[in-house]
Scaffold this motif. Structure first.
Motif: not given
Length: 221
Positions: A11-30
């Motif tokens: 499953a994907t877990v990412k910081v919402k609303g940070n895409e506009g800065n060109g930086v994608l912060i996220g991860t996937v579940t183990g």
């Protein structure tokens, strides 16, 4: 986890609303459904998503909710699907060469054979009327003239059941007016009003489902 309480790996877990800065912060579940993520601020929102499930937004500061995130299945009607024989897949996700024709779009008044209803309805599908005899099946080509002497007729599959022609008739015999051609069509007795849709499988991948008989294409009803 899902609604049954089973962990959901991938499953994907990412910081919402940070895409506009060109930086994608996220991860996937183990494998156990757990994840670890460094966030720039505890006020940010985390979006948890998985294909086929409703996404959830949870504040990074809400540690109680983050300990147990339950995703619900997304139930919605798919407007157009392709039935290949072993799966039903969204038309937008299907990568093979196939055409989907709804029965109401193919309905032709006075059509004496179901195959004649497909004339001009799908790109690359050729319907040629070779005999004026009532009930004679037309010549149908899905993948073109692939052979000079061999059989070039497509395979007909109705509700998962492969229909074989009652009599093997060549293209030359078909245009001769012989009475045997009246019963040669595999779908001669099919009622057009009972049909929901046609799926025409045009690429070679159809042979993985129906074998060498599908080399000339498949028409799934």
């Amino acid at each position: 986890m899902d609604e049954q309480g089973d962990p959901m790996p991938g499953a994907t877990v990412k910081v919402k609303g940070n895409e506009g800065n060109g930086v994608l912060i996220g991860t996937v579940t183990g494998p156990d459904g757990k994840f670890s993520l460094n966030v720039p601020d505890r006020k940010v929102m985390l979006e948890v998503s998985f294909v086929g499930y409703v996404s959830r937004l949870i504040a990074a500061s809400d540690t109680v909710s983050l300990k147990k995130v339950v995703l619900k299945e997304e139930l919605k009607n798919i407007e157009e699907v392709v039935v290949t024989g072993y799966q039903r897949i969204d038309r937008k996700l299907f990568t093979g060469a196939a055409a989907v024709i709804k029965a109401e779009d193919a309905m032709v008044e006075g059509a004496i054979d179901v195959s004649r209803m497909l004339q001009g309805k799908a790109a690359g599908v050729q319907i040629q009327n070779v005999s004026g005899t009532f009930g004679a099946s037309p010549k149908m080509r899905v993948r073109g003239a692939s052979s000079i002497n061999g059989n070039q007729k497509p395979l007909w599959v109705v509700d998962g059941l492969v229909l074989e022609d009652v009599v093997e008739v060549s293209a030359d015999d078909l245009s001769s007016g012989d009475s045997e051609t009246l019963i040669s069509s595999a779908i001669a007795g099919l009622n057009a009003d009972d049909i929901e849709s046609f799926q025409i499988l045009k690429d070679a991948s159809a042979t993985a489902l129906y074998g060498a008989r599908a080399m000339n294409g498949v028409v799934v009803i």
